[in-house]
Scaffold this motif. Sequence first.
Motif, PDB file in Angstrom:
ATOM      1  N   GLN A 122       0.979  -1.264  -0.459  1.00 22.24           N
ATOM      2  CA  GLN A 122      -0.459  -0.314  -0.329  1.00 22.24           C
ATOM      3  C   GLN A 122       0.412   0.959  -0.245  1.00 22.24           C
ATOM      4  O   GLN A 122       0.737   2.671  -0.703  1.00 22.24           O
ATOM      5  N   LEU A 123       2.000   1.184   0.302  1.00 18.04           N
ATOM      6  CA  LEU A 123       3.008   2.445   0.762  1.00 18.04           C
ATOM      7  C   LEU A 123       3.754   2.675  -0.266  1.00 18.04           C
ATOM      8  O   LEU A 123       4.557   3.422  -0.461  1.00 18.04           O
ATOM      9  N   GLY A 124       3.533   1.504  -0.980  1.00 17.64           N
ATOM     10  CA  GLY A 124       4.714   0.977  -2.371  1.00 17.64           C
ATOM     11  C   GLY A 124       5.869   1.365  -2.523  1.00 17.64           C
ATOM     12  O   GLY A 124       6.781   1.219  -2.846  1.00 17.64           O
ATOM     13  N   LEU A 125       6.403   0.991  -0.838  1.00 20.72           N
ATOM     14  CA  LEU A 125       7.475  -0.251  -1.019  1.00 20.72           C
ATOM     15  C   LEU A 125       7.916  -1.586  -1.265  1.00 20.72           C
ATOM     16  O   LEU A 125       9.339  -1.665  -2.039  1.00 20.72           O
ATOM     17  N   HIS A 126       6.601  -2.172  -1.965  1.00 22.47           N
ATOM     18  CA  HIS A 126       7.343  -3.378  -3.161  1.00 22.47           C
ATOM     19  C   HIS A 126       5.714  -3.102  -4.073  1.00 22.47           C
ATOM     20  O   HIS A 126       4.903  -3.003  -3.745  1.00 22.47           O
ATOM     21  N   GLN A 127       5.753  -3.631  -5.263  1.00 26.07           N
ATOM     22  CA  GLN A 127       5.071  -4.231  -6.221  1.00 26.07           C
ATOM     23  C   GLN A 127       4.603  -6.417  -5.772  1.00 26.07           C
ATOM     24  O   GLN A 127       4.082  -6.309  -7.243  1.00 26.07           O
ATOM     25  N   LYS A 128       5.039  -6.345  -4.660  1.00 22.63           N
ATOM     26  CA  LYS A 128       4.390  -8.003  -5.357  1.00 22.63           C
ATOM     27  C   LYS A 128       3.362  -8.811  -4.838  1.00 22.63           C
ATOM     28  O   LYS A 128       3.281  -8.295  -4.241  1.00 22.63           O
ATOM     29  N   PRO A 129       2.977  -9.380  -6.048  1.00 23.39           N
ATOM     30  CA  PRO A 129       1.212 -10.022  -5.853  1.00 23.39           C
ATOM     31  C   PRO A 129       1.399 -10.481  -3.399  1.00 23.39           C
ATOM     32  O   PRO A 129       2.525 -11.183  -3.720  1.00 23.39           O
ATOM     33  N   VAL A 130       0.192  -9.984  -3.201  1.00 20.95           N
ATOM     34  CA  VAL A 130       0.280 -10.519  -1.993  1.00 20.95           C
ATOM     35  C   VAL A 130      -1.289 -11.314  -1.765  1.00 20.95           C
ATOM     36  O   VAL A 130      -2.547 -11.131  -2.574  1.00 20.95           O
ATOM     37  N   GLY A 131      -1.353 -12.860  -1.742  1.00 22.24           N
ATOM     38  CA  GLY A 131      -2.490 -13.529  -1.809  1.00 22.24           C
ATOM     39  C   GLY A 131      -2.765 -14.123  -0.011  1.00 22.24           C
ATOM     40  O   GLY A 131      -2.264 -14.331   0.524  1.00 22.24           O
ATOM     41  N   LEU A 132      -3.955 -14.165  -0.069  1.00 20.10           N
ATOM     42  CA  LEU A 132      -4.433 -14.813   0.918  1.00 20.10           C
ATOM     43  C   LEU A 132      -5.192 -16.127   0.526  1.00 20.10           C
ATOM     44  O   LEU A 132      -6.205 -16.449  -0.579  1.00 20.10           O
ATOM     45  N   LEU A 133      -5.030 -17.412   1.241  1.00 23.79           N
ATOM     46  CA  LEU A 133      -5.196 -18.822   0.447  1.00 23.79           C
ATOM     47  C   LEU A 133      -6.081 -19.255   1.807  1.00 23.79           C
ATOM     48  O   LEU A 133      -5.937 -19.636   2.973  1.00 23.79           O
ATOM     49  N   ASN A 134      -7.911 -18.580   1.179  1.00 22.37           N
ATOM     50  CA  ASN A 134      -8.559 -18.598   1.748  1.00 22.37           C
ATOM     51  C   ASN A 134      -9.849 -20.018   1.885  1.00 22.37           C
ATOM     52  O   ASN A 134     -10.712 -20.519   1.852  1.00 22.37           O
ATOM     53  N   THR A 135      -8.785 -21.679   2.428  1.00 26.82           N
ATOM     54  CA  THR A 135      -9.470 -22.667   2.452  1.00 26.82           C
ATOM     55  C   THR A 135     -11.063 -22.896   3.708  1.00 26.82           C
ATOM     56  O   THR A 135     -10.473 -22.520   4.641  1.00 26.82           O
ATOM     57  N   ASN A 136     -11.238 -23.631   2.800  1.00 31.86           N
ATOM     58  CA  ASN A 136     -12.752 -23.515   3.734  1.00 31.86           C
ATOM     59  C   ASN A 136     -13.256 -22.388   4.366  1.00 31.86           C
ATOM     60  O   ASN A 136     -14.053 -22.583   5.463  1.00 31.86           O
ATOM     61  N   GLY A 137     -12.840 -21.484   3.728  1.00 33.55           N
ATOM     62  CA  GLY A 137     -13.700 -20.325   4.205  1.00 33.55           C
ATOM     63  C   GLY A 137     -12.949 -19.687   5.732  1.00 33.55           C
ATOM     64  O   GLY A 137     -14.068 -19.064   6.680  1.00 33.55           O
ATOM     65  N   PHE A 138     -11.956 -20.213   5.654  1.00 27.63           N
ATOM     66  CA  PHE A 138     -10.892 -19.967   6.666  1.00 27.63           C
ATOM     67  C   PHE A 138     -11.228 -18.347   7.345  1.00 27.63           C
ATOM     68  O   PHE A 138     -11.349 -17.694   8.216  1.00 27.63           O
ATOM     69  N   TYR A 139     -10.580 -17.834   5.576  1.00 24.78           N
ATOM     70  CA  TYR A 139     -10.822 -16.147   6.486  1.00 24.78           C
ATOM     71  C   TYR A 139     -12.701 -15.278   6.102  1.00 24.78           C
ATOM     72  O   TYR A 139     -11.904 -14.352   6.022  1.00 24.78           O
ATOM     73  N   ASP A 140     -13.494 -15.580   5.467  1.00 26.24           N
ATOM     74  CA  ASP A 140     -14.215 -14.990   5.037  1.00 26.24           C
ATOM     75  C   ASP A 140     -14.787 -13.667   6.204  1.00 26.24           C
ATOM     76  O   ASP A 140     -14.475 -12.635   5.997  1.00 26.24           O
ATOM     77  N   HIS A 141     -14.629 -14.288   7.723  1.00 25.62           N
ATOM     78  CA  HIS A 141     -14.943 -13.133   8.342  1.00 25.62           C
ATOM     79  C   HIS A 141     -13.742 -12.154   8.275  1.00 25.62           C
ATOM     80  O   HIS A 141     -14.581 -10.626   8.627  1.00 25.62           O
TER      81      HIS A 141
END
Length: 193
Positions: A122-141
């Motif tokens: 967000q601050l522009g310090l890198h442009q790497k992809p950041v991914g979240l593996l939402n297995t079985n809805g773990f990160y839904d909330h």
Amino acid sequence: MERIVVFCGSSEGNDQKVIDEARALGRRFAELEIALVYGAAKIGVMGQLAKACLDHHGKVIGVIPEFLKMKEVVHLGLTELYTTRNMHERKLKMHELSDAIIALPGGFGTLEELFEMITWAQLGLHQKPVGLLNTNGFYDHLLKFLEHMVKKGFLKIENYEMLLVGSTVDELLHKMNNYRPKPVPKWIKKDQV
């Protein structure tokens, strides 16, 4: 993407699907010749991920602070192992060694690592992809809460959209491979960090 850092739990939790997806990710990295960069433990989700990658002849790079070598079971069968003085150096080293970031299910440490990496983007310090593996809805909330932050004006939609979410390994890797960073104004210069 040649090297991806994966942040995840040092415990296994109680959902077998989380372990299965961690193993699937490790196997997929080996198949795609992507080196895994991770927290160097042989326990928990971290250990399952590393074992699967190694079992399929993949490259695994571990980074662990000295003090955790006493508390966690460090994996001594890795391709490479780096020891840092503290947690801050650990994250910086993991970031330096990788082209992309993925978070699997985990606890406070996993969230802290994920949010630091997405904040740096967000601050522009890198442009790497950041991914979240939402297995079985773990990160839904968590995702609902981030949407709430957007609605309340604390998180810009373009920053929320930097976080790539997939419910399966292949879906997430596809999104990450096709990620094109949006121009982000650099709020601070690298030499100020």
